[in-house]
Design a protein around this motif. Sequence first.
Motif, PDB file in Angstrom:
ATOM      1  N   ILE A  55     -16.850   9.263-103.607  1.00  6.03           N
ATOM      2  CA  ILE A  55     -16.243  10.377-102.895  1.00  6.03           C
ATOM      3  C   ILE A  55     -17.207  10.766-101.783  1.00  6.03           C
ATOM      4  CG2 ILE A  55     -15.520  12.785-102.998  1.00  6.03           C
ATOM      5  CD1 ILE A  55     -14.878  12.383-105.941  1.00  6.03           C
ATOM      6  N   LEU A  75     -18.023  13.596 -99.884  1.00  2.00           N
ATOM      7  CA  LEU A  75     -17.773  15.024-100.031  1.00  2.00           C
ATOM      8  C   LEU A  75     -18.430  15.815 -98.920  1.00  2.00           C
ATOM      9  CD1 LEU A  75     -16.749  17.377-101.892  1.00  2.00           C
ATOM     10  CD2 LEU A  75     -18.965  17.258-103.014  1.00  2.00           C
ATOM     11  N   ASN A 133     -16.444  12.910-109.157  1.00  2.00           N
ATOM     12  CA  ASN A 133     -16.749  11.485-109.029  1.00  2.00           C
ATOM     13  C   ASN A 133     -16.250  10.696-110.236  1.00  2.00           C
ATOM     14  OD1 ASN A 133     -18.285  10.667-106.529  1.00  2.00           O
ATOM     15  ND2 ASN A 133     -19.428  12.489-107.122  1.00  2.00           N
ATOM     16  N   PHE A 147     -12.478  10.391-110.031  1.00  2.00           N
ATOM     17  CA  PHE A 147     -12.075   9.391-109.057  1.00  2.00           C
ATOM     18  C   PHE A 147     -12.232   7.981-109.629  1.00  2.00           C
ATOM     19  CE2 PHE A 147     -12.979   6.868-105.097  1.00  2.00           C
ATOM     20  CZ  PHE A 147     -11.663   6.825-104.670  1.00  2.00           C
ATOM     21  N   ASN A 193     -13.161   4.215-101.678  1.00  2.00           N
ATOM     22  CA  ASN A 193     -13.714   5.558-101.524  1.00  2.00           C
ATOM     23  C   ASN A 193     -12.667   6.466-100.904  1.00  2.00           C
ATOM     24  OD1 ASN A 193     -14.332   5.687 -98.452  1.00  2.00           O
ATOM     25  ND2 ASN A 193     -15.210   3.741 -99.097  1.00  2.00           N
ATOM     26  N   LEU A 205     -13.313  13.822 -99.258  1.00  2.00           N
ATOM     27  CA  LEU A 205     -12.899  15.114 -99.806  1.00  2.00           C
ATOM     28  C   LEU A 205     -13.640  16.201 -99.053  1.00  2.00           C
ATOM     29  CD1 LEU A 205     -11.572  17.024-101.889  1.00  2.00           C
ATOM     30  CD2 LEU A 205     -13.502  16.498-103.422  1.00  2.00           C
ATOM     31  N   PHE A 264      -7.768  18.058-106.822  1.00  2.00           N
ATOM     32  CA  PHE A 264      -8.295  16.762-106.409  1.00  2.00           C
ATOM     33  C   PHE A 264      -7.435  15.633-106.981  1.00  2.00           C
ATOM     34  CE2 PHE A 264     -11.155  13.129-107.316  1.00  2.00           C
ATOM     35  CZ  PHE A 264     -11.398  12.745-106.009  1.00  2.00           C
TER      36      PHE A 264
END
Length: 158
Positions: free
Chosen positions: A3, A5, A22, A25, A38, A41, A110
Amino acid sequence: MTINLSSDDDYYLSDKLVNNLNKMFKHISSKEGLEDNNVNLRFISSKEMKELNSHYRGINKDTNVLSFENQDLSKDHTKNIGDIAISYRYVKNEAITQEKNLDDHIMHMFTHGILHILGYDHNNHHQANNMESKEIEFLSKFNIINPYTLSVSYTHLT
């Protein structure tokens, strides 16, 4: 599986939450048959979210989460599947109003965003049930209870 971020400094994201995002995901990627990918976010302000929502959906108001699938030709090389924007204050207010744990609610938003990127939607009852079932399944792996039994319906999610 990573991610990317980003967030404004005034939005508190605990190390535990970042670690769980993470892990979520990676879990979703594994279950959905994705490899080495990937996602971006970003936690944004209500003003930024209102602008995005207005520009991309024609809705001139803040919302909790928006997702954008990467449709660029470089996707095969970058392995970036898309972008997720979460309105931090909106989600925080939702968590308070709906009496939910903020980190759990962020995990839900998310997860919801990732599923949209992967092609899931809630345009009709069948699609909504399918998407909600996936969300519930993924969230339960992190001991997050079914968010749809807690209070209001999430038909406004995007």
